[in-house]
Design a protein around this motif. Structure first.
Motif, PDB file in Angstrom:
ATOM      1  N   PHE A  36     -28.793  -8.040  21.768  1.00 31.28           N
ATOM      2  CA  PHE A  36     -29.355  -8.113  20.412  1.00 31.28           C
ATOM      3  C   PHE A  36     -29.988  -6.775  20.040  1.00 31.28           C
ATOM      4  O   PHE A  36     -30.036  -6.393  18.880  1.00 31.28           O
ATOM      5  CB  PHE A  36     -30.410  -9.223  20.352  1.00 31.28           C
ATOM      6  CG  PHE A  36     -30.940  -9.517  18.975  1.00 31.28           C
ATOM      7  CD1 PHE A  36     -30.257 -10.366  18.119  1.00 31.28           C
ATOM      8  CD2 PHE A  36     -32.125  -8.946  18.530  1.00 31.28           C
ATOM      9  CE1 PHE A  36     -30.738 -10.634  16.852  1.00 31.28           C
ATOM     10  CE2 PHE A  36     -32.618  -9.212  17.256  1.00 31.28           C
ATOM     11  CZ  PHE A  36     -31.922 -10.060  16.412  1.00 31.28           C
ATOM     12  N   ASN A  37     -30.489  -6.055  21.055  1.00 35.25           N
ATOM     13  CA  ASN A  37     -31.194  -4.808  20.800  1.00 35.25           C
ATOM     14  C   ASN A  37     -30.416  -3.567  21.210  1.00 35.25           C
ATOM     15  O   ASN A  37     -30.949  -2.471  21.235  1.00 35.25           O
ATOM     16  CB  ASN A  37     -32.533  -4.828  21.543  1.00 35.25           C
ATOM     17  CG  ASN A  37     -33.442  -5.906  20.986  1.00 35.25           C
ATOM     18  OD1 ASN A  37     -33.706  -5.931  19.787  1.00 35.25           O
ATOM     19  ND2 ASN A  37     -33.891  -6.818  21.823  1.00 35.25           N
ATOM     20  N   MET A  38     -29.136  -3.755  21.557  1.00 31.55           N
ATOM     21  CA  MET A  38     -28.364  -2.609  22.015  1.00 31.55           C
ATOM     22  C   MET A  38     -28.045  -1.677  20.847  1.00 31.55           C
ATOM     23  O   MET A  38     -27.749  -2.112  19.747  1.00 31.55           O
ATOM     24  CB  MET A  38     -27.065  -3.110  22.659  1.00 31.55           C
ATOM     25  CG  MET A  38     -26.275  -2.055  23.376  1.00 31.55           C
ATOM     26  SD  MET A  38     -24.732  -2.773  23.941  1.00 31.55           S
ATOM     27  CE  MET A  38     -25.022  -2.865  25.699  1.00 31.55           C
ATOM     28  N   GLY A  39     -28.102  -0.370  21.083  1.00 25.96           N
ATOM     29  CA  GLY A  39     -27.766   0.589  20.027  1.00 25.96           C
ATOM     30  C   GLY A  39     -28.836   0.631  18.952  1.00 25.96           C
ATOM     31  O   GLY A  39     -29.988   0.253  19.195  1.00 25.96           O
ATOM     32  N   HIS A  60     -28.593 -16.105  24.983  1.00 24.77           N
ATOM     33  CA  HIS A  60     -29.886 -15.437  25.013  1.00 24.77           C
ATOM     34  C   HIS A  60     -29.739 -13.930  24.799  1.00 24.77           C
ATOM     35  O   HIS A  60     -30.462 -13.339  24.000  1.00 24.77           O
ATOM     36  CB  HIS A  60     -30.581 -15.713  26.356  1.00 24.77           C
ATOM     37  CG  HIS A  60     -31.916 -15.047  26.485  1.00 24.77           C
ATOM     38  ND1 HIS A  60     -33.010 -15.454  25.769  1.00 24.77           N
ATOM     39  CD2 HIS A  60     -32.309 -13.975  27.209  1.00 24.77           C
ATOM     40  CE1 HIS A  60     -34.041 -14.660  26.053  1.00 24.77           C
ATOM     41  NE2 HIS A  60     -33.633 -13.755  26.928  1.00 24.77           N
ATOM     42  N   TRP A  61     -28.773 -13.330  25.485  1.00 30.26           N
ATOM     43  CA  TRP A  61     -28.602 -11.872  25.354  1.00 30.26           C
ATOM     44  C   TRP A  61     -28.251 -11.473  23.930  1.00 30.26           C
ATOM     45  O   TRP A  61     -28.699 -10.459  23.437  1.00 30.26           O
ATOM     46  CB  TRP A  61     -27.467 -11.374  26.273  1.00 30.26           C
ATOM     47  CG  TRP A  61     -27.673 -11.652  27.715  1.00 30.26           C
ATOM     48  CD1 TRP A  61     -28.818 -12.054  28.328  1.00 30.26           C
ATOM     49  CD2 TRP A  61     -26.684 -11.541  28.749  1.00 30.26           C
ATOM     50  NE1 TRP A  61     -28.609 -12.214  29.670  1.00 30.26           N
ATOM     51  CE2 TRP A  61     -27.309 -11.908  29.958  1.00 30.26           C
ATOM     52  CE3 TRP A  61     -25.341 -11.177  28.767  1.00 30.26           C
ATOM     53  CZ2 TRP A  61     -26.630 -11.923  31.180  1.00 30.26           C
ATOM     54  CZ3 TRP A  61     -24.660 -11.184  29.977  1.00 30.26           C
ATOM     55  CH2 TRP A  61     -25.302 -11.556  31.171  1.00 30.26           C
ATOM     56  N   THR A  76     -18.655 -13.076  20.543  1.00 28.58           N
ATOM     57  CA  THR A  76     -18.783 -12.928  21.999  1.00 28.58           C
ATOM     58  C   THR A  76     -19.239 -14.237  22.626  1.00 28.58           C
ATOM     59  O   THR A  76     -18.616 -14.735  23.559  1.00 28.58           O
ATOM     60  CB  THR A  76     -19.808 -11.827  22.353  1.00 28.58           C
ATOM     61  OG1 THR A  76     -20.984 -12.042  21.600  1.00 28.58           O
ATOM     62  CG2 THR A  76     -19.261 -10.456  22.070  1.00 28.58           C
ATOM     63  N   VAL A  77     -20.330 -14.779  22.096  1.00 27.40           N
ATOM     64  CA  VAL A  77     -20.960 -15.943  22.736  1.00 27.40           C
ATOM     65  C   VAL A  77     -20.010 -17.139  22.786  1.00 27.40           C
ATOM     66  O   VAL A  77     -19.891 -17.818  23.802  1.00 27.40           O
ATOM     67  CB  VAL A  77     -22.236 -16.357  21.970  1.00 27.40           C
ATOM     68  CG1 VAL A  77     -22.924 -17.500  22.669  1.00 27.40           C
ATOM     69  CG2 VAL A  77     -23.164 -15.186  21.825  1.00 27.40           C
ATOM     70  N   ALA A  86     -25.830  -5.133  18.967  1.00 28.83           N
ATOM     71  CA  ALA A  86     -24.395  -5.410  18.968  1.00 28.83           C
ATOM     72  C   ALA A  86     -24.155  -6.439  17.869  1.00 28.83           C
ATOM     73  O   ALA A  86     -24.906  -7.401  17.752  1.00 28.83           O
ATOM     74  CB  ALA A  86     -23.972  -5.957  20.319  1.00 28.83           C
ATOM     75  N   ILE A  87     -23.113  -6.215  17.071  1.00 27.38           N
ATOM     76  CA  ILE A  87     -22.873  -7.136  15.954  1.00 27.38           C
ATOM     77  C   ILE A  87     -22.112  -8.366  16.449  1.00 27.38           C
ATOM     78  O   ILE A  87     -20.989  -8.260  16.934  1.00 27.38           O
ATOM     79  CB  ILE A  87     -22.062  -6.447  14.841  1.00 27.38           C
ATOM     80  CG1 ILE A  87     -22.838  -5.243  14.305  1.00 27.38           C
ATOM     81  CG2 ILE A  87     -21.730  -7.433  13.727  1.00 27.38           C
ATOM     82  CD1 ILE A  87     -22.035  -4.384  13.360  1.00 27.38           C
TER      83      ILE A  87
END
Lengths: 113, 443
Positions: free
Chosen positions: B181-184, B171-172, B195-196, B188-189
């Motif tokens: 998903f909305n960081m930076g 979800h993140w 990561t997941v 985050a790519i």
């Protein structure tokens, strides 16, 4: 010199071989065989327990000098038993051995074992 | 005369197709994109039997079925969880402060029956595609504790792990309102699951390997793979499946998919080649398992990067992955913990390295878009690096802590490891009552 041939259940191979090696009995040959003893083996096949006529066993062969026979047999008996009272833990056969030759050196007899 | 006929034919076919084209924008499926996503979904599912073969071949004969069952059981268990509530937890709108998503309308995939997303792909296809990722991720972890856990406990473990580790992370990272998903500037790519999928499973694998300890007599006794032929076959299927995994993750059938496909191929080849070279130089012999490991390391490293790097980046990431994973496995042998099938060494280490180092190989156009999304109009590599490192750090921290908690709960209630006696007998007989092979090799 004797040849000890033990036929045991496959799931006890690790227990037996580990115990033998722990007692410094390290000349062991083991192989997969199939056979039929008094027990009819059960395997699960699509939820049904089925008997197979020839079932997998493990055969262990150890050639040794006479004084080791009892020690080895004790270890095998102790470790190959399932302690559940059911048939099928296997058998040990002991036969006398005429000669033994180490291929690398050509040594013969008790020393070669 | 013939020409005239052709023009008429073209004109009529255009007339017939026109309504369809017009409707595509309004939410009818785009057949091209949908066809590729259906293919990708199947390809990702193919990775699960691929993984079963890969892991199955590496364990001892008495555990081959038990190990393959870990992968297959995940198809059964997670396949159901995903449809019941997993998809809702991953792709529903934020609840509980953004910890997970939740949308009652998505339970049992209820709201998807008529839904077609913006790209012309039916939501059912997207949900099933994502479901395959949820299936393979816990199955990856199983390699760390191969040959020594109860089947029942494993089933409970993957259930809890998917619900409390996978779904929040997914979800993140991938939901539109997820915080990573909305960081930076532009998120985050993590294109296809660095990561997941790989970092989360790799780090969880390490935690469990440390918690539940080594197999009996490890590393004193040699524990030979029962069938490397299966392992190579599995590695091949994983490679093939990975095209769906990465190129499907563009959720389209166009340029993005093509880019992802190309870098995936190149990174996998480079990973395999470099591992071959390392082994050749260090040991004088190139092993088949080494080559298979190199393929996997390269694929893992390119997974987060497949949408943003070009071919030189893919070559760098593939080569780097084999180096770091090879070194990690050497260090593991020195430290002596028993991550049986090197899940952390390959997926964890290459995943982490890939997710961070991809930053230096991002294509220009991505950086331009990212800069445009900021208020100041600039976005540097180092700002993105910080975002990547944070995303990786958060994933490691979250996955390791939650996995630790889950495994303690399971161990204290139903017990995680099998008994010594059952371990000697082997999982096949003690957990499943079956034999993998007839008269093949011992042990």
């Amino acid at each position: 010199m004797k040849l000890i041939t033990a036929v045991i259940q496959p799931d006890k191979l690790d227990a037996v071989s580990e115990a033998l090696i722990k007692k410094d009995i390290t000349r062991i040959t083991a192989g997969r065989v199939t056979g039929h003893g008094r027990k009819v083996e059960g395997d699960l096949y699509r939820g049904q327990e089925v008997g197979i006529d020839l079932s997998p066993k493990v055969r262990i062969e150890i050639a040794c000098n006479d004084e080791f026979v009892d020690v080895i047999c004790d270890i095998i008996i102790k470790n190959a038993r399932h302690e559940d009272g059911k048939l099928g833990d296997g058998k040990i056969f002991i036969s006398s051995l005429d000669e033994c030759i180490r291929i690398r050196t050509g040594e013969k007899g008790s020393d070669a074992i | 005369m013939k020409n005239w006929k052709n023009v008429m034919l073209l004109f009529f076919s255009w007339l017939v197709l026109w309504p369809g084209m017009a409707l595509a924008a309004e939410g009818t499926p785009d057949s091209g994109a949908t066809a590729w996503m259906l293919t990708s979904t199947s390809l990702v599912l193919l990775m699960v039997p691929g993984l079963a073969l890969f892991y199955g071949g590496l364990v001892r004969t008495k555990n081959v079925l038990g190990t393959m069952m870990h992968s297959y059981a995940s198809m059964a268990i997670v396949g159901v969880i995903w449809a019941v509530c997993g998809y809702s937890m991953c792709f529903g709108p934020n609840v509980l402060g953004g910890w997970i998503g939740w949308d009652p309308n998505l339970l049992f995939l209820e709201g998807l029956d008529d839904a077609v997303a913006d790209g012309g792909i039916p939501d059912y296809v997207f949900a099933m595609f994502q479901g395959k990722f949820a299936i393979i991720t816990p199955a990856l972890i199983a390699g760390a504790f191969a040959e020594r856990v109860r089947f029942k406990s494993y089933c409970v473990f993957i259930t809890l792990w998917v619900l409390f580790v996978y779904c929040p992370l997914c979800h993140w990272v991938w939901a539109e309102d997820g915080f990573l998903f909305n960081m930076g500037a532009n998120g985050a790519i993590d294109f296809a699951g660095g990561t997941v999928v790989h970092i989360s499973s790799g780090i969880s694998a390490l935690v469990i390997a440390l918690y539940c300890g080594a197999r009996r007599d490890y590393p004193k006794t040699a524990m030979h793979p029962n069938n490397l032929v299966l392992t190579l076959l599995g590695a091949g299927l994983l490679w093939v499946g990975w095209f769906g995994f990465n190129a499907g993750s563009s959720v389209s059938s166009g340029l993005d998919a093509a880019r992802a496909l190309a870098v995936t191929q190149v990174a996998a080849s480079t990973g395999a080649l470099v591992w071959m070279i390392i082994e050749g130089v260090k040991h004088g012999k190139v092993t088949s398992l080494g080559l298979a490991s190199g393929i996997l390391a390269g694929l893992v490293a390119i997974t987060p990067a497949a949408g943003v790097v070009k071919i030189p980046g893919a070559i760098f990431l593939g080569a780097m992955a084999s180096f770091v994973s090879y070194s990690a496995i050497q260090i593991k042998s020195k430290l002596g913990y028993d991550d049986t099938l090197d899940v952390f060494g390959i997926h964890g280490v290459s995943g982490i390295a890939g997710a961070i180092l991809l930053t230096f190989w991002i294509r220009e156009s991505w950086m331009v878009d990212a800069a445009a999304a900021t208020t100041s109009g600039t976005w540097t590599v180092f700002q993105q690096l910080l975002v990547q490192v944070s995303a990786v750090g958060i994933t490691i921290a979250y996955a390791s802590v939650l996995t630790w908690v889950i495994i303690i709960i399971i161990d204290k209630t139903i017990g995680f490891r099998i008994s010594d006696k059952e371990e000697m007998t082997g999982l096949d007989q003690s957990c499943h009552g079956e034999h993998g092979y007839g008269l093949l090799n011992l042990n």
